[in-house]
Design a protein around this motif. Sequence first.
Motif, PDB file in Angstrom:
ATOM      1  N   LEU A  66       0.749  -1.375   0.052  1.00 22.77           N
ATOM      2  CA  LEU A  66       0.163   0.118   0.117  1.00 22.77           C
ATOM      3  C   LEU A  66       0.850   1.364  -0.036  1.00 22.77           C
ATOM      4  O   LEU A  66       0.832   2.009  -0.431  1.00 22.77           O
ATOM      5  N   GLY A  67       1.713   1.064   0.979  1.00 23.24           N
ATOM      6  CA  GLY A  67       2.961   2.490   0.986  1.00 23.24           C
ATOM      7  C   GLY A  67       3.195   2.249  -0.657  1.00 23.24           C
ATOM      8  O   GLY A  67       3.819   3.720  -0.677  1.00 23.24           O
ATOM      9  N   ALA A  68       3.996   1.430  -1.011  1.00 21.47           N
ATOM     10  CA  ALA A  68       3.978   2.235  -2.484  1.00 21.47           C
ATOM     11  C   ALA A  68       3.427   2.075  -3.876  1.00 21.47           C
ATOM     12  O   ALA A  68       3.522   3.362  -4.631  1.00 21.47           O
ATOM     13  N   LEU A  69       2.151   1.784  -2.978  1.00 18.15           N
ATOM     14  CA  LEU A  69       1.313   1.920  -4.241  1.00 18.15           C
ATOM     15  C   LEU A  69       0.795   3.768  -3.970  1.00 18.15           C
ATOM     16  O   LEU A  69       0.850   4.428  -4.691  1.00 18.15           O
ATOM     17  N   VAL A  70       0.894   4.545  -2.736  1.00 20.83           N
ATOM     18  CA  VAL A  70       0.620   5.486  -2.600  1.00 20.83           C
ATOM     19  C   VAL A  70       1.577   6.793  -2.935  1.00 20.83           C
ATOM     20  O   VAL A  70       1.617   7.316  -3.255  1.00 20.83           O
ATOM     21  N   GLN A  71       2.912   6.090  -2.861  1.00 21.89           N
ATOM     22  CA  GLN A  71       4.046   6.735  -2.791  1.00 21.89           C
ATOM     23  C   GLN A  71       4.186   7.103  -4.995  1.00 21.89           C
ATOM     24  O   GLN A  71       4.553   7.888  -5.279  1.00 21.89           O
ATOM     25  N   ALA A  72       3.785   5.538  -5.522  1.00 18.66           N
ATOM     26  CA  ALA A  72       3.434   5.831  -7.106  1.00 18.66           C
ATOM     27  C   ALA A  72       2.763   7.401  -7.456  1.00 18.66           C
ATOM     28  O   ALA A  72       2.489   7.292  -8.556  1.00 18.66           O
ATOM     29  N   LEU A  73       1.498   6.788  -6.823  1.00 19.53           N
ATOM     30  CA  LEU A  73       0.644   8.033  -7.198  1.00 19.53           C
ATOM     31  C   LEU A  73       0.748   9.183  -6.762  1.00 19.53           C
ATOM     32  O   LEU A  73       0.887  10.261  -7.711  1.00 19.53           O
ATOM     33  N   ARG A  74       1.879   9.171  -6.084  1.00 19.72           N
ATOM     34  CA  ARG A  74       2.135  10.830  -5.295  1.00 19.72           C
ATOM     35  C   ARG A  74       3.080  10.757  -6.947  1.00 19.72           C
ATOM     36  O   ARG A  74       3.127  12.516  -6.721  1.00 19.72           O
ATOM     37  N   GLY A  75       3.648  10.367  -6.947  1.00 25.02           N
ATOM     38  CA  GLY A  75       4.897  10.216  -7.951  1.00 25.02           C
ATOM     39  C   GLY A  75       4.030  10.854  -9.610  1.00 25.02           C
ATOM     40  O   GLY A  75       5.127  11.037 -10.615  1.00 25.02           O
ATOM     41  N   ALA A  76       3.441  10.159  -9.479  1.00 23.61           N
ATOM     42  CA  ALA A  76       2.303  10.444 -11.158  1.00 23.61           C
ATOM     43  C   ALA A  76       1.897  11.318 -12.019  1.00 23.61           C
ATOM     44  O   ALA A  76       1.821  12.460 -10.969  1.00 23.61           O
ATOM     45  N   ASP A  77       2.105  11.470 -13.158  1.00 21.56           N
ATOM     46  CA  ASP A  77       1.293  13.176 -13.471  1.00 21.56           C
ATOM     47  C   ASP A  77       0.143  12.827 -13.430  1.00 21.56           C
ATOM     48  O   ASP A  77      -0.419  12.451 -14.485  1.00 21.56           O
ATOM     49  N   ILE A  78      -0.497  12.782 -12.501  1.00 16.44           N
ATOM     50  CA  ILE A  78      -1.977  13.273 -12.681  1.00 16.44           C
ATOM     51  C   ILE A  78      -2.558  14.631 -11.658  1.00 16.44           C
ATOM     52  O   ILE A  78      -2.023  15.245 -10.597  1.00 16.44           O
ATOM     53  N   ASN A  79      -3.117  14.990 -12.836  1.00 14.37           N
ATOM     54  CA  ASN A  79      -4.106  16.350 -11.373  1.00 14.37           C
ATOM     55  C   ASN A  79      -5.366  16.254 -10.942  1.00 14.37           C
ATOM     56  O   ASN A  79      -6.255  16.073 -11.120  1.00 14.37           O
ATOM     57  N   TRP A  80      -4.918  16.269  -9.770  1.00 19.83           N
ATOM     58  CA  TRP A  80      -5.835  15.042  -8.791  1.00 19.83           C
ATOM     59  C   TRP A  80      -7.267  16.858  -9.163  1.00 19.83           C
ATOM     60  O   TRP A  80      -7.832  16.235  -7.587  1.00 19.83           O
ATOM     61  N   GLY A  81      -6.758  18.098  -8.866  1.00 14.28           N
ATOM     62  CA  GLY A  81      -7.480  19.421  -9.134  1.00 14.28           C
ATOM     63  C   GLY A  81      -8.709  18.819  -9.613  1.00 14.28           C
ATOM     64  O   GLY A  81     -10.301  19.417  -9.364  1.00 14.28           O
ATOM     65  N   VAL A  82      -8.296  18.619 -10.929  1.00 13.53           N
ATOM     66  CA  VAL A  82      -8.958  18.318 -12.220  1.00 13.53           C
ATOM     67  C   VAL A  82     -10.150  17.041 -11.429  1.00 13.53           C
ATOM     68  O   VAL A  82     -11.186  16.953 -11.969  1.00 13.53           O
ATOM     69  N   VAL A  83      -9.717  16.221 -10.833  1.00 10.07           N
ATOM     70  CA  VAL A  83     -10.489  14.983 -10.048  1.00 10.07           C
ATOM     71  C   VAL A  83     -11.270  15.968  -9.507  1.00 10.07           C
ATOM     72  O   VAL A  83     -12.427  14.898  -9.586  1.00 10.07           O
ATOM     73  N   GLY A  84     -11.255  16.324  -8.216  1.00 11.75           N
ATOM     74  CA  GLY A  84     -11.885  17.095  -7.730  1.00 11.75           C
ATOM     75  C   GLY A  84     -12.527  18.144  -8.050  1.00 11.75           C
ATOM     76  O   GLY A  84     -14.450  17.749  -7.715  1.00 11.75           O
ATOM     77  N   GLU A  85     -12.197  17.898  -8.800  1.00  9.23           N
ATOM     78  CA  GLU A  85     -13.543  19.495  -9.867  1.00  9.23           C
ATOM     79  C   GLU A  85     -14.671  19.426 -10.494  1.00  9.23           C
ATOM     80  O   GLU A  85     -16.025  19.270 -10.854  1.00  9.23           O
ATOM     81  N   TYR A  86     -13.871  17.516 -10.966  1.00  9.61           N
ATOM     82  CA  TYR A  86     -15.154  16.773 -12.323  1.00  9.61           C
ATOM     83  C   TYR A  86     -15.753  15.792 -11.522  1.00  9.61           C
ATOM     84  O   TYR A  86     -16.463  15.511 -12.068  1.00  9.61           O
ATOM     85  N   LEU A  87     -15.787  15.829 -10.136  1.00  8.40           N
ATOM     86  CA  LEU A  87     -16.196  14.784  -9.657  1.00  8.40           C
ATOM     87  C   LEU A  87     -18.080  15.008  -8.888  1.00  8.40           C
ATOM     88  O   LEU A  87     -19.337  14.061  -9.575  1.00  8.40           O
ATOM     89  N   THR A  88     -18.001  15.890  -9.352  1.00  5.25           N
ATOM     90  CA  THR A  88     -19.610  16.685  -9.594  1.00  5.25           C
ATOM     91  C   THR A  88     -20.440  17.204 -10.725  1.00  5.25           C
ATOM     92  O   THR A  88     -20.949  18.157 -10.149  1.00  5.25           O
ATOM     93  N   TYR A  89     -19.207  17.083 -11.446  1.00  7.79           N
ATOM     94  CA  TYR A  89     -19.809  18.134 -12.701  1.00  7.79           C
ATOM     95  C   TYR A  89     -21.197  17.534 -13.527  1.00  7.79           C
ATOM     96  O   TYR A  89     -21.299  16.156 -13.384  1.00  7.79           O
ATOM     97  N   ASP A  90     -22.093  18.581 -14.578  1.00  4.92           N
ATOM     98  CA  ASP A  90     -23.427  17.592 -14.169  1.00  4.92           C
ATOM     99  C   ASP A  90     -23.127  17.049 -15.063  1.00  4.92           C
ATOM    100  O   ASP A  90     -24.344  16.008 -15.291  1.00  4.92           O
ATOM    101  N   THR A  91     -22.629  17.124 -16.402  1.00  3.74           N
ATOM    102  CA  THR A  91     -22.723  16.014 -16.860  1.00  3.74           C
ATOM    103  C   THR A  91     -22.048  14.389 -16.273  1.00  3.74           C
ATOM    104  O   THR A  91     -22.790  13.813 -16.798  1.00  3.74           O
ATOM    105  N   ILE A  92     -20.886  14.925 -15.363  1.00  3.75           N
ATOM    106  CA  ILE A  92     -20.860  12.801 -15.107  1.00  3.75           C
ATOM    107  C   ILE A  92     -21.881  12.731 -14.615  1.00  3.75           C
ATOM    108  O   ILE A  92     -22.409  11.453 -14.213  1.00  3.75           O
ATOM    109  N   ILE A  93     -22.657  13.569 -13.665  1.00  6.21           N
ATOM    110  CA  ILE A  93     -23.925  12.792 -12.272  1.00  6.21           C
ATOM    111  C   ILE A  93     -25.174  12.936 -12.964  1.00  6.21           C
ATOM    112  O   ILE A  93     -25.724  11.762 -13.411  1.00  6.21           O
ATOM    113  N   GLU A  94     -25.104  13.144 -14.920  1.00  6.97           N
ATOM    114  CA  GLU A  94     -26.181  13.061 -15.378  1.00  6.97           C
ATOM    115  C   GLU A  94     -25.567  11.137 -15.911  1.00  6.97           C
ATOM    116  O   GLU A  94     -26.425  11.010 -15.848  1.00  6.97           O
ATOM    117  N   GLY A  95     -25.066  11.166 -16.448  1.00  9.15           N
ATOM    118  CA  GLY A  95     -24.349  10.393 -17.361  1.00  9.15           C
ATOM    119  C   GLY A  95     -24.013   9.269 -16.204  1.00  9.15           C
ATOM    120  O   GLY A  95     -25.319   8.157 -16.043  1.00  9.15           O
TER     121      GLY A  95
END
Length: 357
Positions: A66-95
Amino acid sequence: MSDSHDRLSKEPAGAPSDGDDPPGHDRTAAGGGPPDERRPAAEPIRAVPVRHWGRWIGVLVVLGLLGALVQALRGADINWGVVGEYLTYDTIIEGAGKTLWITLVSMLLGVVLGVILAIMRLSGNPVLASVAWGYIWFFRGTPVLVQLFLWYNLSYVFDTINLGFYKDEMNDAMTPFLAALLGLGLNEAAYMAEIARAGIQSVDRGQTEAAHALGMNNGRTLRRIVLPQAMRVIIPPTGNEFINMLKTSSLVYAIQYTELFRAGRSISSRNLAVMEMLIVVTVWYLILTTVFSIGQYYLERHYAKGGERALPPTLWQRVLALVTQVRRPRVGAVAPSGPEAVDPGESGADASGGRTR
């Protein structure tokens, strides 16, 4: 003459032997008898917990992964701000709403048609049994995606649809929603037919014979006697099929139905956040499956009344049990077993609970 004979000859006449004590005489309590027959007081037994080193090693391995997975996700090129923004996006909720809707109606169609097919399969009519077998054979033998495209492209075979009370062009009638409903629902019916058949056959034949002896016909016996008892067997695999249907509904994006997965893909084609939108879709699928898994647990618990003496604990009761459980076994004296377990103070009662005379 032997020594034993001399010892016996010196004993006074009428003296009781070692095995001829009068009733109620306790040689141990009186201090008599050979020393090896005197039973010492039972010593308390101290319980020592068993060391499960393998469990600790397994915990360390899991925590390391689990620690290795968390460390890999921290070093990955993922914009977590975009993930949080689109979780409640209208198109996603409608889908997500459309995913839930197509899952519910397809599962309803599959359950109803599956029960009918199961009854046909168990029927003594060879025509009905053969038709049910052929239906199950076809829809279980072809992939769901192929069936979806067959329904969606039905206009290549039939230009119009004429049901007597309804007539229209096939292109207009076969919408993405209708194609998704037929593709998912009819395929699910083949699997539900086997589940329902197994549940019906799990009910003892004597239940049906007893109902017939009371004057109930076949239909009423099935509705009032057989199916309520078969639900305990049908519900668990049906809940699993519903969860599987919820995930399989993502295939309908291929026929232009805008469900959750297609909504995420359409957004990622504009903002180029492919991985972020896939994570958003994954989170929503996990939320939906978790909610319905909890509902499945309580539904199984409800139908377990007929087969369990004690109902399984609720989820809240399980959480309380985990919080309040004793982690270490109780250490202390353990009462000895056997005749010495009888309380010496209860001289008026024997070990079986009866009174001595």
